[in-house]
Design an enzyme around this catalytic site. Sequence first.
Site, short mmCIF file in Angstrom:
data_model
loop_
_atom_site.label_atom_id
_atom_site.label_comp_id
_atom_site.label_asym_id
_atom_site.label_seq_id
_atom_site.Cartn_x
_atom_site.Cartn_y
_atom_site.Cartn_z
N ASN A 268 0.88 -1.51 0.06
CA ASN A 268 -0.26 -0.15 0.16
C ASN A 268 1.30 1.44 -0.36
O ASN A 268 0.51 1.98 -0.13
CB ASN A 268 -1.10 0.13 0.96
CG ASN A 268 -2.25 -0.39 0.82
OD1 ASN A 268 -2.58 -1.37 0.13
ND2 ASN A 268 -2.24 -1.99 2.69
N TYR A 269 2.16 1.03 0.45
CA TYR A 269 2.64 2.46 0.48
C TYR A 269 3.84 2.66 -0.18
O TYR A 269 4.59 3.30 -0.50
CB TYR A 269 2.96 2.67 2.28
CG TYR A 269 1.74 3.11 2.93
CD1 TYR A 269 0.94 3.64 2.60
CD2 TYR A 269 1.38 2.24 3.78
CE1 TYR A 269 -0.12 4.20 3.88
CE2 TYR A 269 0.28 2.35 4.73
CZ TYR A 269 -0.38 3.54 4.44
OH TYR A 269 -1.79 3.38 4.86
N LEU A 270 4.68 1.67 -0.43
CA LEU A 270 6.21 1.41 -0.86
C LEU A 270 6.04 1.58 -2.41
O LEU A 270 5.36 0.78 -3.14
CB LEU A 270 6.75 0.68 -0.62
CG LEU A 270 7.05 0.37 0.57
CD1 LEU A 270 7.81 -1.09 1.05
CD2 LEU A 270 8.06 2.02 0.86
#
Length: 608
Positions: free
Chosen positions: A565-567
Amino acid sequence: MSQFRSDEPPFEDDEAENEMDEDEEDVPLAMRKRKQEEPDQADGGMDDDDIPLLARKKIKKEYKEYKEKTKKKRVKEGADDEYDIIKPKKKKIKQESVIKIVTVSPIKRQKIKEEEEEVWRWWEEEKRADGVKWTTLEHKGPVFAPPYERVPRNVRFYYDGKPLELSEETEEAATFYAKMLNHDYCTKDCNFQEMFNFFQAESEKRKAASKEEKLVKKIENEALMKEYGFCMIDGHKEKIGNFRLEPPGLFRGRGEHPKMGMIKRRIQASDESMVPSPPSGSRWKEVRHDNTVTWLASWIENVQGQVKYIMLNPSSKLKGEKDHIKYETARRLDKVIDKIRATYRDEWKSKEMRDEDQADTVGCCSLRVEHVQLHKELNGKENVVVFDFPGKDSIRYYNEVEVEKRVFKNLELFMEHKKEGDDLFDRLNTQVFRTYNASKTLQSQLDLLTDPSATVPEKLLAYNRANRAVAILCNHQRSVPKGHEKSMENLKEKIKAKRDAIDDCEAEYHDFKKAAKRGSVKEKVNADKKGKQLERLKDQLKKLELQETDRDENKTIALGTSKLNYLDPRISVAWCKKHGVPIEKIFNKTQRTKFLWAVHMADENYRF
DNA sequence: AGATCTACTTAGGACACGTCTA
DNA sequence: TAGACGTGTCCTAAGTAGATCT
């Protein structure tokens, strides 16, 4: 295109029970009649729609109030069991188990290409800016939960020690609890033991099934997936994320949830419609053509009154494009972050802020006064802010942070005149920052930790460490895996065995060497061989030791969430390409399909 | 201007599944 | 060749953002 929504007459709980119990055939009949008489549902539309809506509102409101109350209460009492005091009000909620379907009647049916067909390289196409999500869409509708099957008659339910006959519907509800006997919901009066045993046995049976039986199941499953698991969108076949409707069961909230254990009802289609055909004779609540949204079907869940959706798989264009945009936004933040930071540092001393603390407003950053403690000194550090609060999914966040004096002072000011339950900050938005911080951290940690001359396993460890740094930053925790203790022991034993082997090998090696010194060619060869073996053993030991640290460091940390989700996946793709690490080592199959766009877009020079 | 609603992303746990090992 | 074990997938709850309503 066309969208549709099936319109089910809502009914009350006990009515439903009666109908079910007495005469199931009445239902389809009634529907058919209804359909003939009021094809355009002009009749009770108002009633049908209004009441459930009200009920929904009420449910939501109640829950919200409840949450508020308990939050404040928790602060005051620090108690854990406050949820026990408040019982969810029992009331008749109108059935809202109706499905809306978004779909399309594409004029031209695209020929479905062969499996593993070409990749839709949507990232090479022009993006639409008008909010339109698709032009044609075709799908088969959701898969309904399988109908309830009664347990054998010898599997009974006991109330007050006596066996009790249950109606089909009640029996189904009872089985929900029976399946959770090891949770502590249901110990008083009711005796689910026989049912529990039955399901245990069923589960054992399933596990013990022969290869053929398992295969049959697998094939059936695949067939279902093939039929319902995909849709055609703008001429491309795309995988759907959740094509199965949520089956009835017990609601399981996380943390101390007040609605834990409430019954989540079976979703009905009721009312027939054409395109994706609903089961039995009935139509969808509504059929809708809306190409500005991405969902394929929706329904309302009865416990919390929320809308739930059937949507596409992360591998789809619709999801991928959005993901890509997210990371591009985060990269844009990178360009201005220094300026932003300089600005707010500068504004720490601004007077303007000081006046604001009287306003009792609520912003979008939800940190409240009770979530932080200020310590002029703590554990040898000065100006320490202690954060301690339950985050998403009731995961605790705890951190002691030393801050600049000015920040500390400002926090003191923000907390002045405020009471527990008040927000600490107003008008704060941190969303992009989370993505930015995570990706930025991964990039810099990879730069820092990767030794270009290292072996692939060593590089992988570096990657995991970088990933871990991000997970810690984002507070992605998990409970310690069940067998962790034991698996660590096993690993330790392996390591010990390896060490012993090395000791032995080393001794032999020295013997050979000594012998070799005396000049024998044969001994020399032997010494050489032993040397190599020793090397290999040492390598293996190193790997095991790395694995040990890796696993232990990782026991309470979940890497998946940040990775998914964030990288920015392009960071990882570039890193792999640059360092000759196969992409499979860091992305599993699911991740590779989700991030296919990144695999294609990023070369080894990509930088976040 | 705040509350509510809709649509969508983010999240950890359960459990299925495949592989490794005794 | 089963059973242990780790990994991957599924599931669905719990968030947020922005639009819309009151």
